[in-house]
Design a protein around this motif. Structure first.
Motif, PDB file in Angstrom:
ATOM      1  N   MET A   1       0.852  -1.175   0.000  1.00 24.03           N
ATOM      2  CA  MET A   1       0.000   0.000   0.000  1.00 24.03           C
ATOM      3  C   MET A   1       0.896   1.237   0.000  1.00 24.03           C
ATOM      4  SD  MET A   1      -2.644   1.512   2.871  1.00 24.03           S
ATOM      5  CE  MET A   1      -3.493   0.007   3.108  1.00 24.03           C
ATOM      6  N   ALA A   2       0.510   2.216  -0.788  1.00 23.75           N
ATOM      7  CA  ALA A   2       1.276   3.458  -0.867  1.00 23.75           C
ATOM      8  C   ALA A   2       1.246   4.181   0.476  1.00 23.75           C
ATOM      9  CB  ALA A   2       0.699   4.349  -1.952  1.00 23.75           C
ATOM     10  N   LEU A   3       2.355   4.831   0.780  1.00 21.95           N
ATOM     11  CA  LEU A   3       2.466   5.573   2.031  1.00 21.95           C
ATOM     12  C   LEU A   3       1.371   6.628   2.141  1.00 21.95           C
ATOM     13  CD1 LEU A   3       4.063   6.036   4.611  1.00 21.95           C
ATOM     14  CD2 LEU A   3       5.528   7.613   3.336  1.00 21.95           C
ATOM     15  N   SER A   4       1.017   7.252   1.004  1.00 22.33           N
ATOM     16  CA  SER A   4      -0.023   8.285   1.034  1.00 22.33           C
ATOM     17  C   SER A   4      -1.357   7.706   1.507  1.00 22.33           C
ATOM     18  CB  SER A   4      -0.182   8.928  -0.338  1.00 22.33           C
ATOM     19  OG  SER A   4      -0.541   7.958  -1.298  1.00 22.33           O
ATOM     20  N   ARG A   5      -1.705   6.491   1.047  1.00 24.44           N
ATOM     21  CA  ARG A   5      -2.959   5.872   1.494  1.00 24.44           C
ATOM     22  C   ARG A   5      -2.861   5.462   2.961  1.00 24.44           C
ATOM     23  NH1 ARG A   5      -2.153   4.347  -3.474  1.00 24.44           N
ATOM     24  NH2 ARG A   5      -3.713   4.904  -5.012  1.00 24.44           N
ATOM     25  N   LEU A   6      -1.693   4.978   3.337  1.00 22.63           N
ATOM     26  CA  LEU A   6      -1.472   4.554   4.718  1.00 22.63           C
ATOM     27  C   LEU A   6      -1.688   5.715   5.689  1.00 22.63           C
ATOM     28  CD1 LEU A   6      -0.559   2.022   6.296  1.00 22.63           C
ATOM     29  CD2 LEU A   6       1.763   2.916   6.151  1.00 22.63           C
ATOM     30  N   ILE A   7      -1.343   6.909   5.256  1.00 24.06           N
ATOM     31  CA  ILE A   7      -1.506   8.105   6.098  1.00 24.06           C
ATOM     32  C   ILE A   7      -2.868   8.762   5.869  1.00 24.06           C
ATOM     33  CG2 ILE A   7      -0.627  10.445   6.514  1.00 24.06           C
ATOM     34  CD1 ILE A   7       2.176   9.302   5.772  1.00 24.06           C
ATOM     35  N   ALA A   8      -3.283   8.885   4.609  1.00 26.14           N
ATOM     36  CA  ALA A   8      -4.496   9.647   4.281  1.00 26.14           C
ATOM     37  C   ALA A   8      -5.766   8.994   4.812  1.00 26.14           C
ATOM     38  CB  ALA A   8      -4.595   9.845   2.768  1.00 26.14           C
ATOM     39  N   ARG A   9      -5.860   7.687   4.692  1.00 28.43           N
ATOM     40  CA  ARG A   9      -7.102   7.029   5.145  1.00 28.43           C
ATOM     41  C   ARG A   9      -7.366   7.253   6.632  1.00 28.43           C
ATOM     42  NH1 ARG A   9      -6.586   1.428   1.685  1.00 28.43           N
ATOM     43  NH2 ARG A   9      -7.319   2.271  -0.290  1.00 28.43           N
ATOM     44  N   PRO A  10      -6.379   7.015   7.512  1.00 35.23           N
ATOM     45  CA  PRO A  10      -6.654   7.284   8.939  1.00 35.23           C
ATOM     46  C   PRO A  10      -6.936   8.761   9.222  1.00 35.23           C
ATOM     47  CG  PRO A  10      -4.735   5.868   8.715  1.00 35.23           C
ATOM     48  CD  PRO A  10      -5.100   6.331   7.332  1.00 35.23           C
ATOM     49  N   LEU A  11      -6.253   9.654   8.495  1.00 39.95           N
ATOM     50  CA  LEU A  11      -6.530  11.082   8.701  1.00 39.95           C
ATOM     51  C   LEU A  11      -7.967  11.419   8.329  1.00 39.95           C
ATOM     52  CD1 LEU A  11      -3.247  12.747   7.366  1.00 39.95           C
ATOM     53  CD2 LEU A  11      -4.044  12.645   9.734  1.00 39.95           C
ATOM     54  N   GLY A  74     -15.645   4.282   9.926  1.00 41.64           N
ATOM     55  CA  GLY A  74     -14.413   5.039  10.152  1.00 41.64           C
ATOM     56  C   GLY A  74     -13.259   4.115  10.494  1.00 41.64           C
ATOM     57  N   PHE A  75     -13.529   3.114  11.306  1.00 43.67           N
ATOM     58  CA  PHE A  75     -12.507   2.123  11.646  1.00 43.67           C
ATOM     59  C   PHE A  75     -12.106   1.339  10.397  1.00 43.67           C
ATOM     60  CE2 PHE A  75     -11.172  -2.094  13.162  1.00 43.67           C
ATOM     61  CZ  PHE A  75     -10.122  -1.714  13.985  1.00 43.67           C
ATOM     62  N   GLY A  76     -13.094   0.981   9.579  1.00 42.94           N
ATOM     63  CA  GLY A  76     -12.798   0.262   8.337  1.00 42.94           C
ATOM     64  C   GLY A  76     -11.921   1.084   7.412  1.00 42.94           C
ATOM     65  N   LEU A  77     -12.210   2.367   7.278  1.00 37.56           N
ATOM     66  CA  LEU A  77     -11.408   3.234   6.418  1.00 37.56           C
ATOM     67  C   LEU A  77     -10.009   3.417   7.004  1.00 37.56           C
ATOM     68  CD1 LEU A  77     -11.101   5.076   3.960  1.00 37.56           C
ATOM     69  CD2 LEU A  77     -12.125   6.919   5.326  1.00 37.56           C
ATOM     70  N   ALA A  78      -9.926   3.654   8.299  1.00 36.87           N
ATOM     71  CA  ALA A  78      -8.632   3.898   8.947  1.00 36.87           C
ATOM     72  C   ALA A  78      -7.696   2.702   8.837  1.00 36.87           C
ATOM     73  CB  ALA A  78      -8.838   4.263  10.417  1.00 36.87           C
ATOM     74  N   THR A  79      -8.254   1.507   8.924  1.00 37.32           N
ATOM     75  CA  THR A  79      -7.427   0.293   8.896  1.00 37.32           C
ATOM     76  C   THR A  79      -7.280  -0.291   7.497  1.00 37.32           C
ATOM     77  OG1 THR A  79      -9.340  -1.110   9.390  1.00 37.32           O
ATOM     78  CG2 THR A  79      -8.027  -0.306  11.273  1.00 37.32           C
ATOM     79  N   LEU A 131     -15.259  10.654  -1.655  1.00 33.84           N
ATOM     80  CA  LEU A 131     -15.520  10.227  -3.024  1.00 33.84           C
ATOM     81  C   LEU A 131     -14.230   9.715  -3.671  1.00 33.84           C
ATOM     82  CD1 LEU A 131     -17.564   9.952  -5.307  1.00 33.84           C
ATOM     83  CD2 LEU A 131     -17.047  12.304  -5.951  1.00 33.84           C
ATOM     84  N   ILE A 132     -13.145  10.439  -3.477  1.00 28.88           N
ATOM     85  CA  ILE A 132     -11.855   9.987  -4.000  1.00 28.88           C
ATOM     86  C   ILE A 132     -11.481   8.641  -3.379  1.00 28.88           C
ATOM     87  CG2 ILE A 132      -9.366  10.453  -3.995  1.00 28.88           C
ATOM     88  CD1 ILE A 132     -10.109  13.449  -4.258  1.00 28.88           C
ATOM     89  N   ALA A 133     -11.645   8.512  -2.067  1.00 28.03           N
ATOM     90  CA  ALA A 133     -11.292   7.261  -1.386  1.00 28.03           C
ATOM     91  C   ALA A 133     -12.188   6.110  -1.843  1.00 28.03           C
ATOM     92  CB  ALA A 133     -11.401   7.439   0.131  1.00 28.03           C
ATOM     93  N   ALA A 134     -13.455   6.396  -2.082  1.00 24.50           N
ATOM     94  CA  ALA A 134     -14.379   5.337  -2.504  1.00 24.50           C
ATOM     95  C   ALA A 134     -14.048   4.831  -3.901  1.00 24.50           C
ATOM     96  CB  ALA A 134     -15.820   5.845  -2.461  1.00 24.50           C
ATOM     97  N   LEU A 135     -13.541   5.709  -4.760  1.00 23.85           N
ATOM     98  CA  LEU A 135     -13.266   5.343  -6.150  1.00 23.85           C
ATOM     99  C   LEU A 135     -11.797   5.015  -6.403  1.00 23.85           C
ATOM    100  CD1 LEU A 135     -15.488   8.031  -7.888  1.00 23.85           C
ATOM    101  CD2 LEU A 135     -16.065   5.647  -7.364  1.00 23.85           C
TER     102      LEU A 135
END
Length: 172
Positions: A1-11, A74-79, A131-135
């Protein structure tokens, strides 16, 4: 997983985790804000469900349900577990929540109106992020692209197989 997703999703999820917990803790007080929205939503949900389903009308219950949904999604997105579904669900909870809490169009005080508009626009920005995260396909072609190109790929493969079969028939 890209570092950006690893950080962005929990944020991105952090807002919904905090908001969901607040909904659960302060449901009776928040239900007063939610009541005008639930009064409009309940008949729509009631009309869309079978008669055997009893749609609750209590705004406190709707606020608590929203809180639970926001914490779980939120937990699902963060993890990173079911991030597309989690993002879509969070986006769906954001619409009635924003309509209930940030009714800037009803504010009569200039400062209150500005504050509510700021929160409304913040939620609009969150909706864009969801929307960006969903797609998000992590750089891989999405389902729509794959579907459009599947027919082309099948025709090309069939033509190649036909040419090979024709060449093989000429050799024999």
């Amino acid at each position: 997983m890209a570092l950006s997703r690893l950080i962005a999703r929990p944020l991105l999820a952090s807002y919904f985790l905090a908001n969901g917990v607040q909904d659960l803790k302060e449901a009776p007080a928040l239900a007063q804000q939610a009541a005008p929205v639930t009064e409009q939503v309940v008949p729509v949900v009631d009309g869309a469900t079978p008669d055997s389903v009893n749609v609750p009308r209590d705004p406190v219950l709707w606020v608590r349900a929203s809180g639970v949904i926001q914490v779980v999604a939120g937990f699902g997105l963060a993890t990173g577990r079911l991030p597309h579904l989690s993002s879509a669900v969070l986006g769906a909870t954001l619409v009635p929540s924003t309509a209930a809490r940030h009714r800037f169009w009803e504010a009569t005080d200039k400062d209150e109106r500005r504050e509510q508009l700021t929160h409304f626009l913040k939620n609009t920005a969150l909706a864009g992020g969801l929307l960006i995260a969903a797609l998000d396909t992590a750089g891989k072609p999405g389902l729509a692209w794959r579907t459009r190109h599947a027919g082309h790929d099948a025709r090309r493969e069939a033509a190649l197989l036909g040419a090979k079969a024709k060449a093989k028939a000429h050799l024999h």
